[in-house]
Design an enzyme around this catalytic site. Structure first.
Site, PDB file in Angstrom:
ATOM      1  CE  LYS A 175      -7.690   2.983  26.471  1.00 60.33           C
ATOM      2  NZ  LYS A 175      -7.157   2.108  27.502  1.00 60.33           N
ATOM      3  CG  ASP A 206      -6.637   2.356  18.454  1.00 61.37           C
ATOM      4  OD1 ASP A 206      -7.135   3.182  19.252  1.00 61.37           O
ATOM      5  OD2 ASP A 206      -6.182   1.248  18.822  1.00 61.37           O
ATOM      6  CG  HIS A 257      -4.663  -2.290  22.265  1.00 58.83           C
ATOM      7  ND1 HIS A 257      -5.765  -3.113  22.202  1.00 58.83           N
ATOM      8  CD2 HIS A 257      -4.460  -2.040  23.581  1.00 58.83           C
ATOM      9  CE1 HIS A 257      -6.201  -3.349  23.429  1.00 58.83           C
ATOM     10  NE2 HIS A 257      -5.428  -2.713  24.286  1.00 58.83           N
ATOM     11  CD  GLN A 284      -3.452   4.750  25.532  1.00 54.30           C
ATOM     12  OE1 GLN A 284      -3.196   5.725  26.229  1.00 54.30           O
ATOM     13  NE2 GLN A 284      -3.952   3.642  26.047  1.00 54.30           N
ATOM     14  CB  CYS A 326      -3.706  -5.302  25.105  1.00 49.58           C
ATOM     15  SG  CYS A 326      -4.615  -5.756  26.571  1.00 49.58           S
TER      16      CYS A 326
END
Ligand code: C6P
Length: 414
Positions: free
Chosen positions: A234, A208, A131, A211, A372
Site C-alpha cells: 500500500k 494498524d 479491518h 492505511q 474486510c
C-alpha cells in the site's frame, strides 16, 4: 482538468504520473483511472528497477554466505531495514521486523506477545472500525487464552469517541489495538492520544498503520505506541513484504513465534537458543527482493515528500467529497471531520458490485464489497459499499471521470 481542480493543485502531478508506467495503460479501451489505492497502490519505475536489479545482479541468500553475492544481498536487505527505521523514526533496527504484511505482523504480536501472557478474564480492546486483520487474530487469541474481546463503539459519522475509548481501558485490559486510518471509512483516529491514555494505565498498544503510512508522516516515538504494523504494497512497494515495529524491550521479552533457520543462535537436540533481534522473529529465508523494493519505495516517497503527497491527496479528498456529496441518490458512508484519502459510498438502486463492474467498463477501478470490515458494514446497515481511494498520483480530472462513470451507471439503472 477542470478549472477548479487547477486552482487547487500546485503539485506537478503529471511529472509524478510519468514515473508510474501502469498509469498510462488502457482498460477496456479507456484510460485507466486507478482509484483502488487502499487495496494496493501502484509502483514507480524506480521500485520495479530496484527489484529487477537485485535479481539481475545481486541475488543470493542473506546472512549465510561469505561469498560476494551473499554479502551484497545482505547489505541490500539490511540497508532496506535501516530505511524503514528512519521512515518510522524507530530507535534501532532491532525494532524493525520484516513480515509478509500487516496481517502477519498482528498475528505475530497476538501469538508471541499475547499467548504466553493473557489469562482468562483479561481484555483486548479494539474499535468497531477495524479491518478483519485487527479483529480475527485477537479472537483466535481469546479462544486460546480465555481472554475477552471488547469493542469501542463508533458514531454515525464513523468516529471513535475518545472518552469512550478511555473509559473502556479497564483494570483487565492488557492490549489496545486500533487502526490509525480506517480502510472502510477513511476516519483518522487520534492514535497518539489513545496510546498515551493506554500507556498511562500500563496497557500495551498496537497501531494498524496499513492505511496510514502512505498518507501521514509516522513517528513511532512521537506516537508512543508499543507496536506498529504496515504493508509494503500500500506504500508503492511490493506485495509479500511488511513491517512490524516493536519496542525493543517488549521484543526482548517475547518468545519467537516461528522456528527455523536464521532465528536461532544454537540448535541441539537438548534445546535451542535464539538469535538477537530482529532475527529472532525472522525464521527462514526472507523476502529479500521485497525488502529491497520497499526500501526503494520509501526513497521514492521521501523524494516526493510525504507532506506534498498528503496535501495533494487532501485536495483530492475534498474535491471528491464535494462532487459525490452533490450527486443525486448517492450517500457517503463515513463523514468524520478528520479523514484520509478515501470515500466510501452507496448509490440508490445500484448494488455496489454492479457499480464496480460498470465503472470498470469505463476504465475506472474502485473497490466494492465489505472491505474486510464486516462489522462496519453491519453498523451502517449496508451489505457493501463502493470505495474510491486516492494516491498522490491521482488527479482531479480522474475524479471527474469517476463522477461521469457514476452518471452512466445511474442512467443504466433508472
Ligand atoms: N486492506 C483494503 O482494500 P495486508 O492484506 O496484510 O497487506 O493488509 C491487511 C490490512 C490491515 N489493516 C488495514 C487497515 C487494511 O486496510 C488492510 C488491507 C485492503 O482495504 C485489503 S482488504
Amino acid at each position: 482538468m477542470s478549472a477548479q481542480a487547477q486552482a487547487t493543485t500546485p503539485f506537478d502531478v503529471e511529472r509524478i504520473r510519468a514515473d508510474f508506467p501502469i498509469l498510462s495503460r488502457k482498460v477496456h479501451g479507456k484510460p485507466l483511472v486507478y482509484l483502488d489505492n487502499g487495496a494496493s497502490s501502484q509502483h514507480p519505475q524506480s521500485v520495479i528497477d530496484a527489484e529487477a536489479d537485485y535479481y539481475a545482479r545481486h541475488h543470493a541468500n542473506v546472512h549465510r554466505g561469505v561469498h560476494a553475492l551473499s554479502q551484497e544481498a545482505t547489505d541490500l536487505f539490511e540497508g532496506a531495514r535501516e530505511k524503514v527505521r528512519r521512515f518510522l523514526n524507530a530507535r534501532s533496527t532491532r525494532e524493525i521486523v520484516f513480515v509478509r504484511g500487516t496481517t502477519e505482523a498482528i498475528n505475530l504480536v497476538a501469538q508471541s506477545w499475547g499467548r504466553p501472557r493473557l489469562q482468562p478474564g483479561d481484555e483486548i480492546l479494539v474499535t468497531w472500525l477495524e479491518h478483519h486483520a485487527n479483529i480475527v487474530p485477537w479472537q483466535l487469541l481469546c479462544q486460546q487464552t480465555g481472554a475477552t474481546l471488547k469493542v469501542v463503539p463508533i458514531d454515525r459519522r464513523g468516529v471513535v469517541d475518545f472518552a469512550q475509548f478511555e473509559a473502556m481501558l479497564g483494570p483487565r485490559t492488557r492490549i489496545a489495538a486500533f487502526a490509525q486510518v480506517s480502510n472502510a471509512l477513511g476516519t483518522v483516529l487520534p492514535v497518539a492520544r489513545m496510546a498515551a491514555a493506554a500507556r498511562a494505565r500500563g496497557i500495551v498498544t498496537l497501531i494498524d498503520g496499513a492505511q496510514a503510512v502512505p498518507h501521514l508522516r509516522v513517528d513511532v516515538q512521537a506516537l508512543g505506541c508499543d507496536f506498529y504494523a504496515f504493508s509494503g504494497h500500500k506504500l508503492y512497494g511490493p506485495t509479500g513484504i511488511g513491517v512490524l515495529y516493536g519496542r525493543e524491550q517488549l521484543f526482548e521479552e517475547m518468545p519467537p513465534w516461528q522456528g527455523g533457520g536464521d532465528m536461532i543462535l544454537t540448535v541441539s537436540f537438548q534445546g535451542s537458543t535464539w538469535n538477537a533481534l530482529p532475527y529472532k522473529f525472522e525464521a527462514g529465508t526472507p523476502n529479500i527482493a521485497g525488502a529491497v523494493g520497499l526500501g526503494a519505495a520509501i526513497d521514492y516517497l521521501e523524494k516526493v515528500g510525504i507532506g506534498n503527497a498528503a496535501e495533494h491527496e487532501h485536495s483530492l479528498l475534498d474535491y471528491a467529497t464535494a462532487k459525490l456529496g452533490d450527486f443525486e441518490g448517492l450517500t457517503i458512508i463515513g463523514t468524520a471531520p478528520d479523514k484520509a484519502s478515501l470515500v466510501s459510498f452507496v448509490l440508490d438502486g445500484v448494488h455496489p458490485h454492479d457499480l464496480g463492474t460498470i465503472l470498470d467498463m469505463e476504465g475506472v477501478a474502485i473497490r466494492t464489497g465489505h472491505h474486510c470490515a464486516m462489522p462496519v458494514m453491519e453498523f451502517f446497515d449496508v451489505p457493501a459499499t463502493a470505495r474510491a481511494s486516492f494516491s498522490f498520483y491521482n488527479t482531479h480530472a480522474e475524479i471527474d471521470a469517476l463522477v461521469a462513470a457514476l452518471g452512466k451507471a445511474r442512467e443504466m439503472f433508472r
